[in-house]
Design a protein around this motif. Structure first.
Motif, PDB file in Angstrom:
ATOM      1  N   GLY A  51       0.701  -1.222  -0.226  1.00 39.13           N
ATOM      2  CA  GLY A  51      -0.212   0.081   0.155  1.00 39.13           C
ATOM      3  C   GLY A  51       0.793   1.470  -0.016  1.00 39.13           C
ATOM      4  N   PRO A  52       0.308   2.484  -0.220  1.00 43.58           N
ATOM      5  CA  PRO A  52      -1.038   2.569   0.253  1.00 43.58           C
ATOM      6  C   PRO A  52      -2.071   2.319  -0.979  1.00 43.58           C
ATOM      7  CG  PRO A  52      -0.162   4.654  -0.188  1.00 43.58           C
ATOM      8  CD  PRO A  52       1.032   3.744  -0.083  1.00 43.58           C
ATOM      9  N   ASN A  53      -1.339   2.254  -2.281  1.00 41.55           N
ATOM     10  CA  ASN A  53      -2.194   1.721  -3.481  1.00 41.55           C
ATOM     11  C   ASN A  53      -2.607   0.433  -3.505  1.00 41.55           C
ATOM     12  OD1 ASN A  53      -2.047   4.300  -4.650  1.00 41.55           O
ATOM     13  ND2 ASN A  53      -0.249   3.874  -5.700  1.00 41.55           N
ATOM     14  N   LYS A  54      -3.726   0.072  -4.079  1.00 41.63           N
ATOM     15  CA  LYS A  54      -4.272  -1.218  -4.107  1.00 41.63           C
ATOM     16  C   LYS A  54      -3.922  -1.950  -5.299  1.00 41.63           C
ATOM     17  CE  LYS A  54      -6.902   0.459  -0.652  1.00 41.63           C
ATOM     18  NZ  LYS A  54      -6.227   0.313   0.771  1.00 41.63           N
ATOM     19  N   HIS A  55      -3.566  -3.286  -5.063  1.00 42.59           N
ATOM     20  CA  HIS A  55      -3.169  -4.061  -6.345  1.00 42.59           C
ATOM     21  C   HIS A  55      -3.919  -5.196  -6.410  1.00 42.59           C
ATOM     22  CE1 HIS A  55       0.455  -1.722  -4.779  1.00 42.59           C
ATOM     23  NE2 HIS A  55       0.621  -1.766  -6.291  1.00 42.59           N
ATOM     24  N   TRP A  56      -4.017  -5.782  -7.599  1.00 45.38           N
ATOM     25  CA  TRP A  56      -4.778  -7.054  -7.820  1.00 45.38           C
ATOM     26  C   TRP A  56      -4.472  -7.503  -9.384  1.00 45.38           C
ATOM     27  CZ3 TRP A  56      -6.972  -2.817  -9.795  1.00 45.38           C
ATOM     28  CH2 TRP A  56      -7.769  -2.703 -10.794  1.00 45.38           C
ATOM     29  N   PHE A  57      -4.624  -8.522  -9.755  1.00 47.06           N
ATOM     30  CA  PHE A  57      -4.291  -9.160 -10.957  1.00 47.06           C
ATOM     31  C   PHE A  57      -5.761  -9.496 -11.939  1.00 47.06           C
ATOM     32  CE2 PHE A  57      -3.713 -12.793 -14.080  1.00 47.06           C
ATOM     33  CZ  PHE A  57      -2.959 -11.919 -15.129  1.00 47.06           C
ATOM     34  N   GLY A  58      -6.793 -10.081 -11.314  1.00 45.60           N
ATOM     35  CA  GLY A  58      -8.022 -10.378 -12.023  1.00 45.60           C
ATOM     36  C   GLY A  58      -8.201 -11.795 -12.263  1.00 45.60           C
TER      37      GLY A  58
END
Length: 440
Positions: A51-58
């Motif tokens: 963080g602070p940003n959010k992460h994901w792949f999908g």
């Protein structure tokens, strides 16, 4: 001028979404997690994004790991808790898992959704190129970046899926998907065929990844014309394509042909919710669109994966049978149930790569009592299930911006990446499953 779905609803709503403002009726993505069960992991697990940003792949059926297993792709955003608009941009990049999980940026995208991201994935099995979808002017496109020199080239259509060798891709109309299945299409551009129930100029395109040459290989009009039990009951249905996937050798593909019995092109509204109210059948075809076959006409096809060139394992409800995972043999009526006792609920299923082809990687939706998502491995020959972890999913993560774990494996099958929101927002987690694979 036609409007995109979200443009229409923004013009008819008094609420204006800006910055971190939440979608009406939603809760903060960092809501109190007291109503969820505890985090439990049973294999070595670590968070590889920060963080602070959010992460994901999908989605679970895309290539997230490079061939070495060192570089892991991900999307990055500054907000959660609402649908994306055509003005919302995300960053795309990869994590260097052998260099203190360093974030390495690749580019940006304005063509994305919470469930499948921007179709970010490695091209082929060489680890030399990465592709993702984006918006350029009045069209959605695909960017392909060379890892060696950083050069980016653009294909004139967005990519839904690519062949394992990276030579060909398939494209669908994400504008139409956005209207008929919000959360899986892209906002920002209006569907020019919005008033047509099954347009002849919208469908599936085959794209040459190297040259950009494209050809419409199956239109919605052609799919709608294929006989379907009960189709006369819904002669006025609204059709779209969703979830395309090419078999391992790149000779055939599968697609979910879906329709909604009711849709108003003026208000872009339909009966039911984004996750129900539609009817589904699975169609397979050669990569040129020929030799089409309705593999699952049940109306209930959900998540699926090619087991090999000739078989597909899917969650569905065949006529006269209970809902569950079944393996269908392409272009036949052969159906075999799989893991009925150990995989009793719908999930995002894949097979691990060689030499672990008899292992299914899968997950669950949040449990009603504990609100936890379980990631697990299922060994088909022995019928044994091994839970990898239980991951809390706060109530704020429901509906279009939910965060399914969508487990993905490395090319050697020993690592699993998932998305999970259990620790102050969605991040990517890496799991080492070698001990389980070595136990059998």
């Amino acid at each position: 001028m036609p409007l995109s779905r979200r443009q229409f609803h923004r013009t008819t709503s008094a609420a204006v979404l800006t910055g971190m403002t939440l979608w009406p009726g939603s809760k903060s993505a960092n809501a109190d997690q007291g109503s969820t069960g505890p985090l439990e992991t049973f294999v070595p697990t670590r968070c590889i994004t920060r963080g602070p940003n959010k992460h994901w792949f999908g989605y679970y059926d895309k290539r997230e790991f490079d061939p070495s297993g060192r570089y892991v792709l991900a999307n990055e955003t500054s907000f959660e808790g609402r649908p994306p608009t055509g003005e919302d941009s995300i960053n795309v990049g990869y994590v260097d898992t052998q260099n203190e999980d360093k974030w390495c940026p690749l580019g940006t995208s304005r063509a994305w959704g919470w469930q499948q991201g921007c179709m970010l994935q490695w091209v082929g099995d060489q680890g030399k190129q990465v592709l993702w979808n984006d918006r350029e002017g009045d069209r959605f496109v695909c960017r392909i970046r060379s890892i060696a020199d950083g050069k980016i080239r653009t294909l004139s259509r967005p990519i839904y899926t690519i062949s394992p060798d990276g030579k060909f891709g398939l494209s669908a109309d994400f504008r139409r998907i956005d209207n008929l299945r919000p959360g899986y299409g892209y906002d920002g551009l209006a569907d020019p065929h919005v008033a047509e129930r099954a347009p002849s100029k919208s469908g599936i395109w085959r794209i040459n990844i190297a040259t950009g040459e494209e050809r419409l290989i199956m239109s919605l009009a052609e799919a709608a014309a294929i006989p379907w039990p009960g189709a006369d009951r819904y002669a006025g249905a609204w059709h779209y394509f969703n979830h395309l996937l090419i078999n391992p050798s790149g000779t055939r593909f599968t697609v979910l042909h879906r329709y909604r019995p009711e849709f108003d092109p003026e208000t872009l509204s339909f009966r039911g919710t984004p996750n129900n109210g539609f009817i589904t059948r699975m169609i397979t075809a050669n990569l040129d669109g020929s030799q089409r076959f309705v593999l699952d006409p049940s109306g209930f096809t959900s998540h699926f994966i090619w087991k090999n060139d000739d078989e597909i394992t899917m969650w569905t409800r065949p006529k006269g049978a209970a809902s569950g995972f079944y393996t269908f043999k392409d272009q036949t009526r052969e159906i075999v149930p799989v893991g009925q006792e150990k995989m009793p609920t719908n999930g995002h299923n894949t097979y691990l790569p060689h030499p672990y082809l008899d292992w299914i990687l899968n997950d669950t939706y949040p449990d009603r009592k504990t609100s936890r998502q379980t990631v697990f491995l299922y060994h088909v020959p022995s019928g044994r299930r091994f839970d990898l972890g239980h991951f809390p999913s706060p109530q704020a993560y429901r509906g279009e911006w939910r965060c399914d774990t969508h487990p993905r494996s490395s090319d050697d099958g020993t690592q699993v990446a998932i998305d999970s929101p259990h620790d102050n927002g969605r991040q990517v987690y890496l799991m080492d499953v070698r001990s389980i694979l070595d136990s059998i």
